[in-house]
Design a protein around this motif. Structure first.
Motif, PDB file in Angstrom:
ATOM      1  N   GLN A 101       9.070  70.198  28.452  1.00 34.20           N
ATOM      2  CA  GLN A 101       8.630  71.078  27.839  1.00 34.20           C
ATOM      3  C   GLN A 101       8.093  72.225  28.530  1.00 34.20           C
ATOM      4  O   GLN A 101       8.135  73.594  28.351  1.00 34.20           O
ATOM      5  CB  GLN A 101       7.356  71.032  26.732  1.00 34.20           C
ATOM      6  N   THR A 142      -6.295  72.242  27.714  1.00 38.86           N
ATOM      7  CA  THR A 142      -5.697  72.796  26.432  1.00 38.86           C
ATOM      8  C   THR A 142      -6.711  74.192  26.112  1.00 38.86           C
ATOM      9  O   THR A 142      -7.884  73.863  26.058  1.00 38.86           O
ATOM     10  CB  THR A 142      -5.951  71.734  25.222  1.00 38.86           C
ATOM     11  N   SER A 173      -2.539  75.913  23.294  1.00 35.98           N
ATOM     12  CA  SER A 173      -2.895  74.511  22.481  1.00 35.98           C
ATOM     13  C   SER A 173      -1.780  73.511  22.467  1.00 35.98           C
ATOM     14  O   SER A 173      -2.333  72.346  22.428  1.00 35.98           O
ATOM     15  CB  SER A 173      -3.036  75.008  20.912  1.00 35.98           C
ATOM     16  N   ASP A 174      -0.550  73.777  23.004  1.00 38.93           N
ATOM     17  CA  ASP A 174       0.248  72.661  23.297  1.00 38.93           C
ATOM     18  C   ASP A 174       0.241  72.223  24.868  1.00 38.93           C
ATOM     19  O   ASP A 174       0.810  71.516  25.125  1.00 38.93           O
ATOM     20  CB  ASP A 174       1.580  73.124  23.019  1.00 38.93           C
TER      21      ASP A 174
END
Length: 152
Positions: free
Chosen positions: A33, A46, A61-62
């Protein structure tokens, strides 16, 4: 004999306990990712900043490193493709912006640069302002400099 046996048992227990406490090295981790930052305890950064080798990085947040424009706490920042927050006067997508060199926050208002005053807004400034350019060559090397005059 009892002392030898006690010493052996103590050594085995100490080695077993020591191996139970493994420590991970903090650092960047590449995933399918994108890039993440793993703390020494194994957790990932995070919604927070990381200061690494004199550069600031932001992870959402991911848990992925952000690039480009970042809005955090009603303030704008800009991160290069490498994730490093930028400071100084920069030309981004044809507009010129000023970022504080220490906090990397977008700064608005009138600023003096090399003896001339310029007005910076959230949408950039006038096209005759100085700006710092960044160029990447085919070898991945960065060249920085200052340009003055009309933007091209």
């Amino acid at each position: 004999m009892k002392i030898k046996r006690f010493a052996t048992i103590s050594l085995v227990l100490a080695l077993t306990a020591g191996s139970a406490f493994t420590s991970l090295a903090a650092g960047f981790v590449s995933t399918s990712q994108g890039k993440k930052y793993q703390w020494g305890d194994g957790s990932y950064c995070t919604n927070n900043w990381v200061h690494y080798r004199d550069h600031w990085f932001y992870f959402g947040s991911d848990q992925l490193m952000r690039t480009g424009w970042i809005q955090r706490d009603n303030t704008w920042y800009y991160a290069a493709d490498t994730g490093e927050l930028q400071g100084g006067i920069m030309k981004i997508n044809g507009n010129v912006y000023y970022f504080d060199n220490n906090s990397c926050k977008l700064v608005t208002g009138t600023r003096t640069y090399n003896g001339d005053s310029y007005t910076f807004t959230e949408n950039g400034t006038t096209p005759d302002s100085p700006y710092v350019y960044t160029e990447w060559d085919s070898y991945g090397h960065v060249t920085r400099g200052t340009k003055f005059g009309v933007f091209q």
